[in-house]
Design a protein around this motif. Structure first.
Motif, PDB file in Angstrom:
ATOM      1  N   ASN A  61      99.238  21.494  21.022  1.00  0.00           N
ATOM      2  CA  ASN A  61      98.366  22.130  20.041  1.00  0.00           C
ATOM      3  C   ASN A  61      99.223  22.996  19.132  1.00  0.00           C
ATOM      4  O   ASN A  61     100.038  23.786  19.617  1.00  0.00           O
ATOM      5  CB  ASN A  61      97.314  22.984  20.767  1.00  0.00           C
ATOM      6  CG  ASN A  61      96.198  23.454  19.869  1.00  0.00           C
ATOM      7  OD1 ASN A  61      96.373  23.589  18.652  1.00  0.00           O
ATOM      8  ND2 ASN A  61      95.047  23.736  20.457  1.00  0.00           N
ATOM      9  N   ASN A  63      98.026  25.309  17.269  1.00  0.00           N
ATOM     10  CA  ASN A  63      97.365  26.623  17.178  1.00  0.00           C
ATOM     11  C   ASN A  63      96.720  26.965  18.515  1.00  0.00           C
ATOM     12  O   ASN A  63      95.494  26.996  18.644  1.00  0.00           O
ATOM     13  CB  ASN A  63      96.316  26.608  16.057  1.00  0.00           C
ATOM     14  CG  ASN A  63      96.905  26.216  14.718  1.00  0.00           C
ATOM     15  OD1 ASN A  63      97.767  26.887  14.177  1.00  0.00           O
ATOM     16  ND2 ASN A  63      96.454  25.086  14.192  1.00  0.00           N
ATOM     17  N   THR A  67      95.088  30.620  17.953  1.00  0.00           N
ATOM     18  CA  THR A  67      96.037  31.483  17.242  1.00  0.00           C
ATOM     19  C   THR A  67      96.885  30.655  16.295  1.00  0.00           C
ATOM     20  O   THR A  67      97.723  29.862  16.741  1.00  0.00           O
ATOM     21  CB  THR A  67      96.946  32.222  18.248  1.00  0.00           C
ATOM     22  OG1 THR A  67      96.142  32.933  19.178  1.00  0.00           O
ATOM     23  CG2 THR A  67      97.866  33.186  17.526  1.00  0.00           C
ATOM     24  N   PRO A  68      96.712  30.792  14.980  1.00  0.00           N
ATOM     25  CA  PRO A  68      97.505  30.011  14.033  1.00  0.00           C
ATOM     26  C   PRO A  68      99.004  30.217  14.241  1.00  0.00           C
ATOM     27  O   PRO A  68      99.485  31.344  14.332  1.00  0.00           O
ATOM     28  CB  PRO A  68      97.058  30.555  12.667  1.00  0.00           C
ATOM     29  CG  PRO A  68      95.679  31.088  12.901  1.00  0.00           C
ATOM     30  CD  PRO A  68      95.723  31.657  14.290  1.00  0.00           C
ATOM     31  N   GLY A  69      99.720  29.094  14.358  1.00  0.00           N
ATOM     32  CA  GLY A  69     101.175  29.167  14.470  1.00  0.00           C
ATOM     33  C   GLY A  69     101.714  29.333  15.868  1.00  0.00           C
ATOM     34  O   GLY A  69     102.933  29.336  16.064  1.00  0.00           O
ATOM     35  N   THR A  90     105.300  31.243  13.349  1.00  0.00           N
ATOM     36  CA  THR A  90     104.767  31.869  12.140  1.00  0.00           C
ATOM     37  C   THR A  90     105.826  32.535  11.267  1.00  0.00           C
ATOM     38  O   THR A  90     105.585  32.798  10.097  1.00  0.00           O
ATOM     39  CB  THR A  90     103.720  32.936  12.492  1.00  0.00           C
ATOM     40  OG1 THR A  90     104.361  34.027  13.182  1.00  0.00           O
ATOM     41  CG2 THR A  90     102.619  32.358  13.374  1.00  0.00           C
TER      42      THR A  90
END
Length: 207
Positions: A61, A63, A67-69, A90
């Motif tokens: 995954n 994200n 959680t983006p990144g 990120t």
């Protein structure tokens, strides 16, 4: 092209690829991390179940945990995503209410049922190897973990992390036969809450 000639060319290419892997002299768990394939070169991302069995993590995954990144491998396609091995992609520190996810280290968290994440290095050739790195607790209110390094089933490091920022460092020289493994894992030590742990590891072939 003649079929026999093509077969010889393909066989030669396979031998060259194998030779290149065996000739590699250094590996970086962070720099080599990828969610594109498992196994990934000499590295694989596994889970050790409570009964001691080992299997590859089957889900990736970009994200993790919403959680983006925060790219990761885990064993669950749902939102829980634990146990997990991940990397902050990120370019900046990710901040949670209970802790942080730094740059340039692998993010590891055990699961709720005694299952733990395992980063595995598999020796491509028989030789001596230097294995260096550290674990670090990054939850501000940790319930405590046990961090482990093993060669196949032989434990080399087994120490607790109970305080935010606390580290366990290792510097090991090991003779490995081709196919033998060095395993890095995080055990919940009873309570899996607030067990976020970072890992940096490098492997150097000495001869």
């Amino acid at each position: 092209m003649n079929v026999n000639k093509l077969a010889r060319l393909l066989a030669a290419a396979a031998l060259c690829s194998s030779a290149a892997v065996q000739a590699q002299s250094s590996w970086d768990g962070v720099g080599n991390f990828s969610i594109g394939a498992n196994a990934n070169g000499a590295w694989s991302y596994r889970v050790r179940a409570a009964d001691g069995s080992l299997s590859l993590m089957g889900y990736s995954n970009a994200n993790c945990r919403g959680t983006p990144g925060l790219a990761c491998w885990n064993t669950d396609a749902g939102d829980w995503d634990l146990p997990m091995i991940g990397l902050n992609t990120t370019g900046a520190e990710i901040v949670f209410p209970s802790g942080v996810v730094p740059l340039s280290s692998l993010h590891m968290h055990p699961g709720a049922d005694g299952d733990r994440p395992v980063l595995t290095f598999t020796a491509p050739a028989t030789d001596w190897y230097r294995v260096t790195g550290q674990f670090q607790m990054v939850d501000r209110t940790p319930t405590g973990v046990q961090v482990l390094v093993s060669q196949d089933a032989t434990t080399l490091v087994d120490k607790p992390l109970t305080l935010f920022g606390q580290t366990v460092q290792f510097n090991l020289k090991r003779k490995l036969n081709a196919g033998q493994t060095i395993n890095f894992s995080v055990d919940a030590a009873g309570n899996f809450a607030n067990d976020s742990t970072e890992l940096k590891v490098g492997v150097l072939r000495l001869n």
